[in-house]
Write a protein that holds these residues in place. Structure first.
Motif, mmCIF file in Angstrom:
data_model
loop_
_atom_site.group_PDB
_atom_site.id
_atom_site.type_symbol
_atom_site.label_atom_id
_atom_site.label_comp_id
_atom_site.label_asym_id
_atom_site.label_seq_id
_atom_site.Cartn_x
_atom_site.Cartn_y
_atom_site.Cartn_z
ATOM 1 N N UNK A 175 43.985 42.194 36.362
ATOM 2 C CA UNK A 175 44.450 41.339 35.382
ATOM 3 C C UNK A 175 43.399 40.051 35.197
ATOM 4 N N UNK A 176 43.691 39.410 34.057
ATOM 5 C CA UNK A 176 42.650 37.953 34.045
ATOM 6 C C UNK A 176 42.824 37.136 35.522
ATOM 7 N N UNK A 177 41.869 36.546 35.362
ATOM 8 C CA UNK A 177 41.793 35.506 36.660
ATOM 9 C C UNK A 177 42.604 34.213 36.246
ATOM 10 N N UNK A 178 43.653 33.878 37.054
ATOM 11 C CA UNK A 178 44.329 32.784 37.043
ATOM 12 C C UNK A 178 43.627 31.284 37.147
ATOM 13 N N UNK A 179 43.898 30.205 36.647
ATOM 14 C CA UNK A 179 43.539 29.096 36.855
ATOM 15 C C UNK A 179 43.656 28.606 38.345
ATOM 16 N N UNK A 180 44.694 28.935 39.015
ATOM 17 C CA UNK A 180 44.994 28.776 40.246
ATOM 18 C C UNK A 180 45.220 30.002 41.086
ATOM 19 N N UNK A 181 43.870 30.221 41.646
ATOM 20 C CA UNK A 181 43.515 31.709 42.229
ATOM 21 C C UNK A 181 44.399 31.872 43.571
ATOM 22 N N UNK A 182 44.542 30.819 44.193
ATOM 23 C CA UNK A 182 45.272 30.784 45.469
ATOM 24 C C UNK A 182 46.788 31.170 45.215
ATOM 25 N N UNK A 183 47.489 30.649 44.283
ATOM 26 C CA UNK A 183 48.944 30.981 43.866
ATOM 27 C C UNK A 183 48.935 32.322 43.251
ATOM 28 N N UNK A 184 47.937 32.725 42.572
ATOM 29 C CA UNK A 184 47.806 34.245 42.163
ATOM 30 C C UNK A 184 47.756 35.296 43.094
ATOM 31 N N UNK A 185 46.862 35.105 44.026
ATOM 32 C CA UNK A 185 46.640 35.894 45.179
ATOM 33 C C UNK A 185 47.838 35.871 46.007
ATOM 34 N N UNK A 186 48.554 34.824 46.402
ATOM 35 C CA UNK A 186 49.716 34.622 46.885
ATOM 36 C C UNK A 186 50.758 35.591 46.383
ATOM 37 N N UNK A 187 50.977 35.439 45.156
ATOM 38 C CA UNK A 187 52.088 36.094 44.441
ATOM 39 C C UNK A 187 51.890 37.822 44.489
ATOM 40 N N UNK A 238 36.500 41.710 42.034
ATOM 41 C CA UNK A 238 36.173 41.159 40.886
ATOM 42 C C UNK A 238 35.592 42.216 40.006
ATOM 43 N N UNK A 239 35.735 42.573 38.850
ATOM 44 C CA UNK A 239 35.393 43.514 37.966
ATOM 45 C C UNK A 239 34.893 43.021 36.654
ATOM 46 N N UNK A 240 33.854 43.435 35.886
ATOM 47 C CA UNK A 240 33.738 43.041 34.862
ATOM 48 C C UNK A 240 32.397 42.200 35.026
ATOM 49 N N UNK A 241 31.630 41.665 33.857
ATOM 50 C CA UNK A 241 30.473 40.873 33.953
ATOM 51 C C UNK A 241 31.086 39.528 34.321
ATOM 52 N N UNK A 242 30.651 38.917 35.414
ATOM 53 C CA UNK A 242 30.931 37.720 36.045
ATOM 54 C C UNK A 242 30.539 36.567 34.996
ATOM 55 N N UNK A 243 31.535 35.881 34.805
ATOM 56 C CA UNK A 243 31.592 34.688 34.113
ATOM 57 C C UNK A 243 31.733 35.047 32.529
ATOM 58 N N UNK A 244 32.083 36.400 32.118
ATOM 59 C CA UNK A 244 32.318 36.630 30.863
ATOM 60 C C UNK A 244 33.911 36.591 30.803
ATOM 61 N N UNK A 245 34.268 36.757 29.289
ATOM 62 C CA UNK A 245 35.606 37.025 29.192
ATOM 63 C C UNK A 245 36.203 38.557 29.601
ATOM 64 N N UNK A 257 40.962 42.455 40.442
ATOM 65 C CA UNK A 257 41.444 43.624 40.716
ATOM 66 C C UNK A 257 41.855 43.965 42.013
ATOM 67 N N UNK A 258 42.855 44.326 42.308
ATOM 68 C CA UNK A 258 43.285 44.816 43.896
ATOM 69 C C UNK A 258 43.615 46.511 43.961
ATOM 70 N N UNK A 259 42.605 46.914 44.762
ATOM 71 C CA UNK A 259 42.732 48.391 44.943
ATOM 72 C C UNK A 259 43.585 48.817 46.005
ATOM 73 N N UNK A 260 44.480 49.697 45.982
ATOM 74 C CA UNK A 260 45.553 50.169 46.841
ATOM 75 C C UNK A 260 45.191 51.552 47.341
ATOM 76 N N UNK A 261 44.934 51.742 49.008
ATOM 77 C CA UNK A 261 44.752 52.865 49.328
ATOM 78 C C UNK A 261 45.641 53.231 50.647
#
Length: 917
Positions: free
Chosen positions: A74-86, A105-112, A117-121
Motif C-alpha cells: 500500500x502507500x506509505x502513510x504519514x505516520x509510519x509507526x502507526x501504520x506498522x503497528x496496525x 519498500x518497493x518502487x522508485x524511492x521518493x517517487x509517487x 510492502x509486507x511479504x508473508x512466508x
C-alpha cells in the motif's frame, strides 16, 4: 495407617505377588502384548505426524520460489509507526506464529510509485497441519482484511501464489486428519481383543484358585480389588515400557522424540481402557471357571449374539454408505467421515463372521481328513472340529490380523495408483517446462530434446479461457505429438484417441528443402491523402517507406511457431523505394512451414502522416544464396498509413487461414459440454482470459477427462490449427495480428531429467506431483505398521492361547500314550491342529479383507487424494499380506517348538490325571 490395615495391605501385596509369579508366563504374554500395543499405536500417531510435517515442508515452495510467498502493499502513510503497528496487529490476528513477515519498500524511492510492502512466508519451524490450516485461512482473508485495516492507505494490492500452494496442502491436511485414525483404530481393535482374551485366559487358569480363595473367606469385592490392582500394575508397567520403546525408536528421526511425547493422551487412554479390560476379563473368567458355568462356550464369552449382530449390521450400513457416497466430491466431509469409519467396523465384522464360518469349515475339513486311514491328519482335524469354541478366539485374532493386512495392502496399492493418476492427469506429461517470461522458440524444443533421458518433446499452449461466463482451461499440442508426450491416464481420454480425433492436414505451406531464410520484396510509393478529420499530406515524402516492418511466421517440424526477424534494404525507384525484407530462419527442425506474412508501418512519428502504396509484392525462400519464389497469392496493392490515425497501418498479406477465420476442432470435457449444452458438431466461442484473442471451436468429441486439463471445464486442440486460426488476411487499423505462441514445452522422460531441463532452459519445470497427495503419503507407512504390528499382536496372543489349550489337555496326552501314541507324535498332531486353525482363519480373514477392501478402499484412497479427477482403481500390494503371514507363521513355529516340549513333558509326568480326548 493402623497395624491391622498395614497387615491387610501386606497380605494382599504378598497374595498378589504370588498370584502373578504363579502365572508368570501368561502375565508376561499380557505385558508384552500391551507394551507392543502402546508402542505401535503411539508410534503410529507420531510417525504420521512426522511424515505429514516433512511432506508439508516439501509441498510448500521455499520463500524465494513461486508459490512460496504472499505479499500485500500500500502507500506509505504519514505516520509510519502507526501504520506498522496496525499491520503487525492484523498479521498477528491472521497468522499468529505460523508466518514470517518481512517489511520492505518497493518502487522508485521518493517517487509517487514507492510503496510499503509486507511479504508473508510460512514459518518452517512450526509448519504442521494446524499451522497450514491457519495459514490457509489467513492468506485467503489477507487481501480483504488488509484493505479494511488502518494499515492500508488508499487501498492495497496483493500478489504472490502462496495461497494456491496452501490451499492444496490444506486439503491434504484435512484428508490426512480424517484417514489417519483408520489404521490406528484397526490396530487398536486387535490390541484390545488380544488383551481381552489373554485376560480371560488368565482368569480361567485361576478358576480353581478363585474357588479356594472364596472358600477361605475372600469376598467378591476383595477379589475384584485384587484383580484390578494386579491389572493396573501390569498395564502401567507395560505402558511405560511401550511408550519408552516408541520414544527410543522415533528419537532416531529429527523431532521424533518430541512428537512421541505429544501422544501422551493416547497412552493415558490406553492405560485406562486396557486396565479395565484386563481386570474385568480375568475376574469374570475366574468366577465362571470356578462355578458350574465353567464349561460355558468361549464364543459366548467373546461377545453376545446381539452385540455381534449389531457390529455386523453397523459395518454393513457403513460400507454401503461409503460405496453410495462415492458420487460426492472426494473431499466432502460426510463422505470422508463415513469412508474412514467403514474399514474399522468392517474389520470387526470380518472377525465375527470368521468365527461363525469356522465351524462349518472345520467340520468339512474333518470329514475330508477322516477318509484317511491313518491317525493323522484325521485325529487333529477331528479335534479342531470338536473344539471349535475353544479355537474361536484364535480364529478371530488371526482373521482380524489378516483382514487388516489385506486392507493395508489394498490401500497402499490403490492410493499409490490414485495419487499417481491424479498427479499425471493434472500434469498431462512427465516434464512440463513453463515459459512465463517469453514464448517457446524452436531452439528451446531442440534443446529440451537433447537432454539425457528425454525421449520426446513438443511445444504446447496451456492457458485459461472463458466461454460465455464459464472459466475453463485450454491445452494445445501438435496432433502428431500427443501420443509421444501426453501421459496415458486411466479414466481419462487416451492420447492415441485424442490424436486421431484432432488429426488433419498440415497447416501452412512447406518451404523448399534446404531453406535457410525468407525474403519479402515490393515497391513502396508515398502518396497524397486526406481524411475527414483534417489528417493527410499534400506533398509525399520519398523516405516514408523507411519505417516498414515485415514479419513472416513459420513453424518448424516440432510445431513451434516463430517470426522470422527481417532487415529491410531499399533503393530509390521512381517516386518510391524498392525494398527487400530478408531474414534467416531461426534454429529449429526442418521442414519449415510458412503460415503468415505480415507488413506494417513502424511506430516512428517522423513519417507518421505519410501514406504508402505498396505493390509488386513477392515472397521467396533463400537457400545458400539461391532465391526460390514461394508460390503464394499476395494482394496486388496494399495501402498503409502511420499509427494512430484510424487508417490501416498493417496488413496481413497472406496466411494459411485466408480471409475467414478457421473453426478450431476441439475435444472438450463433459463438464465443459454440460454447462454450455454442447454436443459433438456444435460450435462455441471462447477467448483467452485476459487477452483479446477469441476463437470459434467445434466440438469434435466429448470426454470425461483430458490429461493436462483434468475433468473440469476445459478442452484440447491442435496447436497447428490454433496457431493459424485467427490469422485473417487483410488490412487492419489495430496492431498486427500475431498467432498464439507456445508457452510450455512438454517432454517425456524420467523425473531426474527435470534438473537438467531447468539448467538448459532456465525456466521452472514441473513433474507430476500433487501437494495434497504428498501430505497424505505418510499414511502408507502407517498402514505398513498396522499390518505388521497387528500380525505381531495376533502372534503373541496366538502363542499364549494355544499354549494354554495345551495345558488344559494334559490328561489327553496320557490316554493317547496308553494306546501307543508317543508324545513326540502327539506333539506333531498338535502342530497340525494349530496349523489347520491358523490356515483356515488366515483364509477367512484374507478373503473377508479382499471383499471389504474392494468395497471401501477405493473410496478411502480417493479421500486421501483430495480433489482427484479420476476414480481410484482397486489394486493390491501383496507384500504387507506376505509380511503378516510370515509374522504369524513365526508365531506358529514358536508354538510348535514350545508345545512339543510341553506335550513331551506331560507324557513323562506321573502327576496328571487321564482325560478322554
Amino acid at each position: 495407617m493402623s497395624p491391622n490395615a498395614r497387615a491387610r495391605f501386606v497380605s494382599a501385596a504378598r497374595l498378589g505377588a504370588k498370584r502373578t509369579t504363579a502365572r508368570l508366563g501368561l502375565v508376561g504374554s499380557i505385558a508384552f502384548t500391551i507394551a507392543v500395543s502402546v508402542a505401535l499405536l503411539c508410534g503410529l500417531l507420531a510417525w504420521i505426524s512426522l511424515d505429514s510435517r516433512d511432506a508439508l515442508d516439501g509441498a510448500i515452495p521455499a520463500a524465494d520460489e513461486v508459490g512460496g510467498w504472499a505479499q500485500v502493499q500500500t502507500r506509505i502513510a504519514d505516520d509510519t509507526d502507526a501504520q506498522d503497528a496496525a499491520a503487525s496487529a492484523l498479521f498477528d490476528q491472521l497468522f499468529g506464529d505460523t508466518a514470517d513477515i518481512e517489511r520492505m519498500l518497493v518502487g522508485e524511492p521518493g517517487s509517487d510509485a514507492e510503496r510499503v510492502a509486507w511479504r508473508i512466508t510460512p514459518h518452517r519451524a512450526t509448519l504442521d497441519g494446524a499451522a497450514v490450516l491457519r495459514l490457509d485461512q489467513g492468506v485467503t482473508a489477507l487481501s480483504t482484511a488488509f484493505r479494511e485495516s488502518d494499515a492500508a492507505v488508499q487501498g492495497s494490492e496483493s500478489s504472490g501464489s502462496l495461497g494456491v500452494s496452501l490451499d492444496s496442502a490444506a486439503q491434504g491436511v484435512r484428508a490426512s486428519a480424517a484417514i489417519a485414525p483408520v489404521p490406528v483404530a484397526i490396530a487398536g481393535i486387535l490390541a484390545w481383543f488380544a488383551v481381552l482374551e489373554l485376560g480371560r485366559l488368565l482368569g480361567a487358569a485361576r478358576g480353581r484358585e478363585a474357588g479356594l480363595l472364596r472358600a477361605r473367606g475372600l469376598s467378591r469385592g476383595q477379589s475384584a480389588s485384587l484383580s484390578f490392582t494386579e491389572s493396573a500394575a501390569i498395564v502401567a508397567a507395560a505402558t511405560v515400557v511401550g511408550f519408552g520403546v516408541a520414544l527410543g525408536l522415533l528419537a532416531l528421526r529429527p523431532g521424533g522424540a518430541a512428537t512421541v511425547l505429544t501422544t501422551w493422551p493416547l497412552a493415558l487412554g490406553l492405560l485406562v481402557v486396557l486396565t479395565a479390560t484386563l481386570a474385568i476379563a480375568q475376574a469374570r473368567a475366574a468366577r465362571i471357571a470356578s462355578s458350574a458355568r465353567a464349561s460355558a462356550g468361549r464364543a459366548a464369552q467373546a461377545a453376545s449374539i446381539g452385540v455381534a449382530a449389531l457390529v455386523v449390521l453397523g459395518a454393513a450400513v457403513l460400507v454401503w454408505q461409503s460405496v453410495s457416497l462415492r458420487s460426492l466430491p472426494s473431499d466432502d466431509p460426510w463422505r470422508v467421515g463415513v469412508t474412514a469409519l467403514a474399514p474399522t467396523f468392517g474389520v470387526a465384522a470380518v472377525g465375527i463372521l470368521a468365527v461363525l464360518l469356522f465351524a462349518p469349515l472345520a467340520t468339512t475339513v474333518a470329514a475330508v481328513a477322516g477318509r484317511s486311514p491313518g491317525l493323522s491328519p484325521a485325529y487333529p482335524a477331528r479335534q479342531v472340529a470338536r473344539r471349535v469354541v475353544a479355537f474361536s478366539v484364535a480364529v478371530a485374532l488371526v482373521a482380524i490380523a489378516l483382514c487388516g493386512a489385506t486392507l493395508a495392502a489394498s490401500y497402499i496399492a490403490t492410493w499409490r495408483s490414485a495419487s499417481t493418476d491424479s498427479a499425471q492427469l493434472a500434469a498431462g506429461t512427465d516434464l512440463r517446462a513453463d515459459f512465463a517470461a517469453r514464448p517457446v522458440l524452436p531452439a528451446d524444443v531442440a534443446t529440451a530434446g537433447a537432454v539425457d533421458g528425454v525421449t520426446a518433446d513438443s511445444p504446447a499452449i496451456a492457458v485459461p479461457i472463458v466461454a460465455g461466463e464459464l472459466a475453463a482451461a485450454l491445452v494445445a499440442l501438435p496432433a502428431d505429438a500427443i501420443p509421444k508426450v501426453m501421459l496415458a491416464v486411466p479414466g481419462a481420454a487416451q492420447p492415441m484417441d485424442l490424436a486421431a480425433t484432432l488429426a488433419g492436414d498440415p497447416v501452412g505451406l512447406e518451404l523448399p528443402e534446404g531453406s535457410t531464410g525468407l525474403a519479402l520484396g515490393g515497391l513502396s510509393t508515398p502518396q497524397a491523402w486526406s481524411d475527414n478529420d483534417g489528417n493527410g499530406v499534400d506533398i509525399p515524402n520519398p523516405d516514408a517507406g523507411s519505417d516498414l516492418i515485415a514479419r513472416m511466421w513459420v513453424t518448424d517440424a516440432t510445431g513451434a511457431t516463430v517470426s522470422v526477424d527481417t532487415t529491410i534494404a531499399a533503393t530509390p525507384e521512381g517516386e518510391g523505394r524498392r525494398f527487400v525484407a530478408a531474414g534467416d530462419l531461426p534454429d529449429g527442425a526442418a521442414p519449415w512451414r510458412l503460415i503468415a506474412v505480415d507488413l506494417s508501418r513502424g511506430r516512428g512519428w517522423q513519417n507518421g502522416l505519410q501514406q504508402l502504396r505498396i505493390e509488386e509484392l513477392r515472397v521467396a525462400s533463400l537457400a545458400d544464396g539461391v532465391v526460390e519464389p514461394v508460390d503464394i497469392e499476395l494482394p496486388q496493392t496494399v495501402t498503409l498509413t502511420g499509427w494512430g490515425l484510424e487508417q490501416p497501418s498493417t496488413s496481413l498479406l497472406w496466411s494459411s487461414t485466408g480471409a475467414t477465420a478457421t473453426v478450431v476442432p476441439a475435444v472438450v470435457t463433459t463438464a465443459f459440454a454440460q454447462v454450455l449444452g454442447l454436443t459433438v458438431g456444435d460450435d462455441a466461442g471462447i477467448r483467452f482470459d485476459g487477452t483479446g484473442r477469441s476463437y470459434t471451436v467445434e466440438v469434435a468429441a466429448v470426454v470425461d477427462a483430458i490429461p493436462g486439463v483434468g475433468s473440469g471445464p476445459g478442452m484440447l486442440t491442435s496447436l497447428d490449427v490454433l496457431s493459424a486460426a485467427s490469422l485473417v488476411t487483410g488490412p487492419r487499423v489495430d496492431p498486427p495480428l500475431e498467432p498464439p505462441l507456445a508457452n510450455q514445452v512438454w517432454a517425456a522422460g524420467p523425473p531426474s531429467a527435470a534438473a537438467d531441463l531447468v539448467e538448459v532452459l532456465d525456466v521452472s519445470v514441473e513433474t507430476p506431483m500433487d501437494a495434497a497427495s504428498a501430505v497424505t503419503a505418510g499414511l502408507v507407512a502407517a498402514w505398513w505398521a498396522c499390518a505388521i504390528g497387528g500380525a505381531l499382536l495376533a502372534g503373541v496372543a496366538l502363542v499364549a492361547l494355544l499354549t494354554a489349550l495345551t495345558g488344559q489337555r494334559a490328561g489327553e496326552v496320557l490316554v493317547l500314550r496308553a494306546v501307543g501314541v508317543a508324545p513326540r507324535r502327539q506333539a506333531r498332531m498338535r502342530t497340525v491342529e494349530a496349523s489347520v486353525v491358523v490356515i483356515l482363519a488366515a483364509a477367512l480373514g484374507t478373503v473377508g479383507g479382499f471383499v471389504l477392501s474392494w468395497l471401501v478402499i477405493p473410496g478411502l484412497a480417493e479421500a486421501a487424494v483430495p480433489g482427484t479427477d479420476v476414480e481410484a482403481t482397486f489394486a493390491v500390494d501383496p507384500w504387507p499380506i506376505l509380511a503378516a503371514v510370515v509374522v504369524i507363521g513365526v508365531a506358529l513355529v514358536a508354538f510348535s517348538i514350545g508345545g512339543s516340549t510341553a506335550v513331551r513333558r506331560q507324557g513323562a509326568s506321573t502327576r496328571l490325571e487321564e482325560a478322554a480326548p
